[in-house]
Design an enzyme around this catalytic site. Structure first.
Site, short mmCIF file in Angstrom:
data_model
loop_
_atom_site.label_atom_id
_atom_site.label_comp_id
_atom_site.label_asym_id
_atom_site.label_seq_id
_atom_site.Cartn_x
_atom_site.Cartn_y
_atom_site.Cartn_z
N HIS A 193 -2.96 7.79 -4.85
CA HIS A 193 -2.37 6.50 -4.51
C HIS A 193 -3.61 5.85 -3.76
O HIS A 193 -4.09 4.87 -3.93
CB HIS A 193 -1.20 6.25 -3.93
CG HIS A 193 -0.91 4.72 -3.56
ND1 HIS A 193 0.07 3.98 -4.59
CD2 HIS A 193 -1.11 4.08 -2.67
CE1 HIS A 193 0.23 2.94 -3.97
NE2 HIS A 193 -0.42 2.75 -2.66
N GLU A 194 -3.84 6.60 -2.39
CA GLU A 194 -4.81 5.94 -1.30
C GLU A 194 -6.08 6.18 -2.06
O GLU A 194 -7.11 5.38 -1.96
CB GLU A 194 -4.67 6.87 -0.37
CG GLU A 194 -3.19 6.78 0.40
CD GLU A 194 -2.86 5.41 0.58
OE1 GLU A 194 -3.63 4.35 0.75
OE2 GLU A 194 -1.36 5.07 0.91
N HIS B 136 -6.85 3.03 -3.91
CA HIS B 136 -7.60 1.94 -2.94
C HIS B 136 -8.93 2.31 -2.57
O HIS B 136 -9.62 1.30 -2.32
CB HIS B 136 -6.59 1.93 -1.52
CG HIS B 136 -5.14 1.30 -1.80
ND1 HIS B 136 -5.03 0.01 -2.27
CD2 HIS B 136 -3.68 2.00 -1.52
CE1 HIS B 136 -3.61 -0.15 -2.25
NE2 HIS B 136 -2.93 1.03 -1.96
#
Ligand code: ZN
Length: 501
Positions: A265-266, A269
């Site tokens: 997920h990170e 980003h």
């Protein structure tokens, strides 16, 4: 130097102050010893004050106005025209708020955060209630200063999702609600044993987890020359420049998905921040178009890639080699386990589908609280009622109900809708990308060839930074503004297959 050149230099200095503060915040969350906290908060307060003063100064306003006088000569699609639009937006938003109010919000939220943490730990809503009251009052003042089209919520939402309104969120959520609730019910009817999560709860050495996760994100193109990964209590991604984009992770030795999907997920980003055009670095056009677009990138990699069958066709043998404890679990069982759907009380632990119900509940609560239709004292009952309605569950206490999220304590009202918006946009982008790559994405994923996908996102989403509004960007990529149909189609297909619906 022309006015716009001087303006750019000045705004770049504001950006440098902000990114310096971000370095200190990153250090605070990852390496700083606890006793450093007090001095750190004064360091951060000074940097934020200097940045705010420089951004809202008469000199910045003068240069901006002067640069805008030359704007008519600019091509509307040029970088400079976009620069002036975004600089004007940032300047107005900051300048409309009296310094006294900004300071008061900083003070109140710093204290409220501690009170919230204690209230949650002690399951004591009454302790947090007066702080929530104060924060709502301050946020109403903010909406009065910023102004809004139709309702107060619009002013706050615009801080996170430029130009989106509460009415638009409502239309999208109304379209999602019934189909999502129906899908969750259909899945529940298959019984609690339809999918077995036990394999995910075995013993997974942390260092081996780190090594495996790193091999995944390297394959996605996360560049360790321009980033690093550390441990933190709450996972996050932060970028100081496009060449220094850092992620953090937390581990649970007995629950494999936490660090794995948190890391992916990170990284979603991070790939966005690393992919913004170099010419926008340190410029107001650097950074993401909105929180919703940012979240679309993290969800893209986490859910559409990382939780797909093809992804595990490719990576499961390596995972099994790292963790022989999964030797008796076949890839299909593993795939089903990481995609299990079950209504639960805690948002951050929710599965891909029910997560959205948590967001709808919060959005409705926030609108009512902000408008004063719902009182702070009645809020826990309202929360629990919505929880029963949407998730079929009643929180046994406020710690697992209204007190669970940090957002309100830092004044982040208007933030929650961007999570579901990110889910919706992620699938819309996926469909567009897959179409332009002749339907090859599932196959590319199964072969571990992620760079073609990353390249598409880079070309179509990442490189533009803040040049386009979120709706413009999505329309450029997909032919229309954010719309829930692709997302619903995706959910029904994927989970219909897993649960045999
Ligand atoms: Zn995120």
């Amino acid at each position: 130097m022309t006015a716009i050149e001087q303006l750019k230099q000045r705004m770049a200095d504001v950006g440098t102050l902000q990114s310096s503060a971000a370095v200190l915040e990153w250090d605070q969350q990852t390496h700083m010893p606890p006793a450093g906290a007090e001095r750190r908060s004064s360091q951060l307060a000074l940097l934020s004050k200097l940045g705010h003063e420089m951004l809202t100064s008469t000199e910045t306003g003068r240069l901006l106005a002067e640069a805008e006088r030359g704007a008519d000569a600019l091509d509307a699609d040029s970088d400079d025209a976009a620069y002036l639009r975004v600089a004007r937006r940032d300047f107005d938003k900051a300048a409309k708020l009296p310094t006294k109010l900004v300071e008061e919000i900083a003070q109140v939220t710093a204290l409220a955060h501690e009170q919230w943490a204690a209230a949650r730990a002690g399951n004591d809503y009454k302790r947090f209630a007066p702080w929530l009251e104060k924060i709502l009052d301050l946020e109403r003042q903010v909406t009065d200063h910023l102004g809004y089209k139709n309702e107060r919520y619009d002013a706050l939402l615009d801080n996170y999702e430029p130009e989106m309104t509460a009415a638009q969120v409502r239309v999208m959520f109304d379209a999602l609600k019934a189909p999502v609730v129906d899908l969750v019910k259909a899945i529940a009817s298959r019984g609690p044993d339809a999918v077995n999560m036990e394999p995910l709860r075995r013993d997974f050495d942390e260092e081996k987890q780190r090594r495996f996760n790193e091999s995944v994100i390297r394959a996605f193109g996360y560049d360790f020359n321009r980033g690093r990964q550390d441990r933190a209590v709450h996972p996050f991604c932060t970028s100081f420049t496009r060449d220094d984009v850092r992620i953090t992770t937390r581990y649970d030795r007995n629950f494999l998905p936490m660090a794995l999907f948190g890391t992916i997920h990170e990284t979603g980003h991070a790939l966005y921040d690393m992919g913004v055009a170099a010419k926008f670095d340190g410029n107001v056009l650097g950074g993401g178009a909105s929180l919703g677009i940012h979240e679309s990138q993290s969800r893209f990699w986490e859910n559409l890639v990382g939780r797909s069958r093809g992804f595990w066709t490719h990576f499961y043998p390596a995972l099994q080699a790292e963790f022989p404890v999964l030797g008796d679990v076949d890839v299909e069982t593993f795939y089903r386990a990481i995609n299990r759907v079950e209504p639960s009380l805690i948002r951050v632990e929710a599965d891909e589908i029910t997560y959205n119900l948590h967001i709808m509940l919060r959005f409705e609560m926030e609108v009512d609280l902000l408008d004063g239709r719902l009182s702070v004292s009645d809020a826990p009952d309202a929360w629990n009622e919505k929880c029963r309605q949407y998730l079929g569950l009643t929180p046994p206490d406020d710690a697992r109900g209204i007190l669970q999220d940090v957002h309100w304590s830092f004044g982040g009202i208007g933030y929650f809708p961007t999570y579901t918006l990110g889910n919706v946009i992620s699938v819309q982008l996926y469909e567009a990308a897959n179409q332009s790559l002749d339907g090859r994405i599932p196959d590319l994923i199964a072969r571990g060839e992620f760079l073609v996908i990353r390249e598409w996102l880079g070309q179509n989403v990442h490189q533009w930074g803040r040049k386009y509004t979120p709706a413009e960007l999505v329309t450029r990529c997909t032919g229309r503004p954010p719309t829930p149909e692709p997302y619903l189609r995706y959910l029904k297909t994927k989970f219909g297959d897993i649960y045999g619906l």
